[in-house]
Write a protein that holds these residues in place. Structure first.
Motif, PDB file in Angstrom:
ATOM      1  N   ASP A   5      15.250  -9.091 -17.627  1.00 49.33           N
ATOM      2  CA  ASP A   5      14.418  -8.255 -17.722  1.00 49.33           C
ATOM      3  C   ASP A   5      13.442  -8.443 -19.785  1.00 49.33           C
ATOM      4  OD1 ASP A   5      14.891  -7.283 -15.177  1.00 49.33           O
ATOM      5  OD2 ASP A   5      16.907  -6.243 -16.708  1.00 49.33           O
ATOM      6  N   PHE A   6      14.632  -9.305 -20.574  1.00 49.90           N
ATOM      7  CA  PHE A   6      14.444  -9.964 -22.117  1.00 49.90           C
ATOM      8  C   PHE A   6      12.851 -10.098 -21.999  1.00 49.90           C
ATOM      9  CE2 PHE A   6      18.438  -9.720 -23.577  1.00 49.90           C
ATOM     10  CZ  PHE A   6      19.222  -7.779 -23.940  1.00 49.90           C
ATOM     11  N   PHE A   7      12.665 -11.336 -21.152  1.00 51.83           N
ATOM     12  CA  PHE A   7      11.362 -11.614 -20.643  1.00 51.83           C
ATOM     13  C   PHE A   7       9.954 -10.496 -20.311  1.00 51.83           C
ATOM     14  CE2 PHE A   7      14.024 -15.248 -21.164  1.00 51.83           C
ATOM     15  CZ  PHE A   7      12.889 -16.266 -21.515  1.00 51.83           C
ATOM     16  N   ARG A   8      10.671 -10.063 -19.396  1.00 55.62           N
ATOM     17  CA  ARG A   8       9.238  -8.972 -18.622  1.00 55.62           C
ATOM     18  C   ARG A   8       9.854  -7.938 -19.909  1.00 55.62           C
ATOM     19  NH1 ARG A   8      12.736  -7.205 -14.766  1.00 55.62           N
ATOM     20  NH2 ARG A   8      11.813  -8.912 -12.809  1.00 55.62           N
ATOM     21  N   ASP A   9      10.007  -7.831 -20.265  1.00 58.18           N
ATOM     22  CA  ASP A   9       9.679  -7.146 -21.908  1.00 58.18           C
ATOM     23  C   ASP A   9       8.747  -7.321 -22.406  1.00 58.18           C
ATOM     24  OD1 ASP A   9      11.516  -4.829 -20.953  1.00 58.18           O
ATOM     25  OD2 ASP A   9      13.391  -5.418 -22.378  1.00 58.18           O
ATOM     26  N   GLU A  10       8.578  -8.391 -22.764  1.00 57.04           N
ATOM     27  CA  GLU A  10       7.876  -9.438 -23.473  1.00 57.04           C
ATOM     28  C   GLU A  10       6.803  -9.839 -23.110  1.00 57.04           C
ATOM     29  OE1 GLU A  10       8.207  -9.940 -27.269  1.00 57.04           O
ATOM     30  OE2 GLU A  10      10.329  -8.969 -27.221  1.00 57.04           O
TER      31      GLU A  10
END
Length: 200
Positions: A19-24
């Motif tokens: 999710d952190f990668f998706r947020d970026e």
């Protein structure tokens, strides 16, 4: 396009990290979500499961509880099931990566729990392993509905030991130092990957 695999043992915080990668802004493919699609009504996996475990299909979809019970009762079933379903999952992943490449994405990430166990790392440019201490891992997994010590032991027995995964990774992200620290590590790795993509 840089193809990134994200992996880690159960309870390590892989979904949160994805999710952190998706947020970026990184497109993310999730192996577990792909299986859910395959098992849903009209999914390509329904017929494959029906051929092996007819009682696990209800109302045109795979009943995961019934399938799990069948696997527990037949030591040979899991291997046969994986042989039928893994090619469908791989095709779904390939379609995602092709779509990302067509759109000109510089980086695409695939969240794959059993990456090393299936030899899937060969298909990626970069491998990131998510990890946490064993006590926190156990606490996270046992907090999930329907999980117990026996289920956790079975899951861990199918997975490569965490220290081996870390040794084979290009990057390791720890999720037991707080979410902010993990997010910062994602951003640091992403800055490196974006630099690689620009140089390619």
């Amino acid at each position: 396009m840089i193809r990134v695999a994200l992996t880690g043992s159960v309870g390590m915080g892989k979904s949160t990290t994805a999710d952190f990668f998706r947020d970026e802004g990184v497109p993310v493919w999730d192996a577990d979500a792909a299986v859910h699609r395959l098992y849903a009504p009209g999914g390509a996996g329904v017929a494959a499961v029906a051929a092996l475990v007819p009682e696990a299909v209800r109302d045109g979809a795979v009943d995961r509880d019934r399938l799990r019970a069948a696997v527990l009762g037949d030591a040979t079933l899991l291997g046969r099931l994986e042989a039928a379903i893994h090619p469908l999952v791989a095709a779904d992943r390939a379609a995602f990566l092709d779509d990302c490449a067509r759109r000109g994405e510089p980086i695409a990430l695939c969240d794959i729990p059993l990456l090393f166990e299936t030899g899937g790392e060969r298909d990626f440019d970069v491998v990131i392993v998510v990890t946490a201490g064993p006590e926190l891992q156990r606490e996270r997994v046992l907090a999930r509905p329907g999980m117990d010590e026996e289920s956790l032991a079975r899951m861990l027995a199918r997975q490569m030991p965490d220290h081996e995964k870390q040794a084979r990774a290009d990057h390791v992200i720890r999720t037991d130092r707080g979410l902010d620290a993990a997010r910062d590590e994602v951003r640091r790795i992403l800055a490196q990957l974006r630099g690689m993509a620009e140089d390619a």
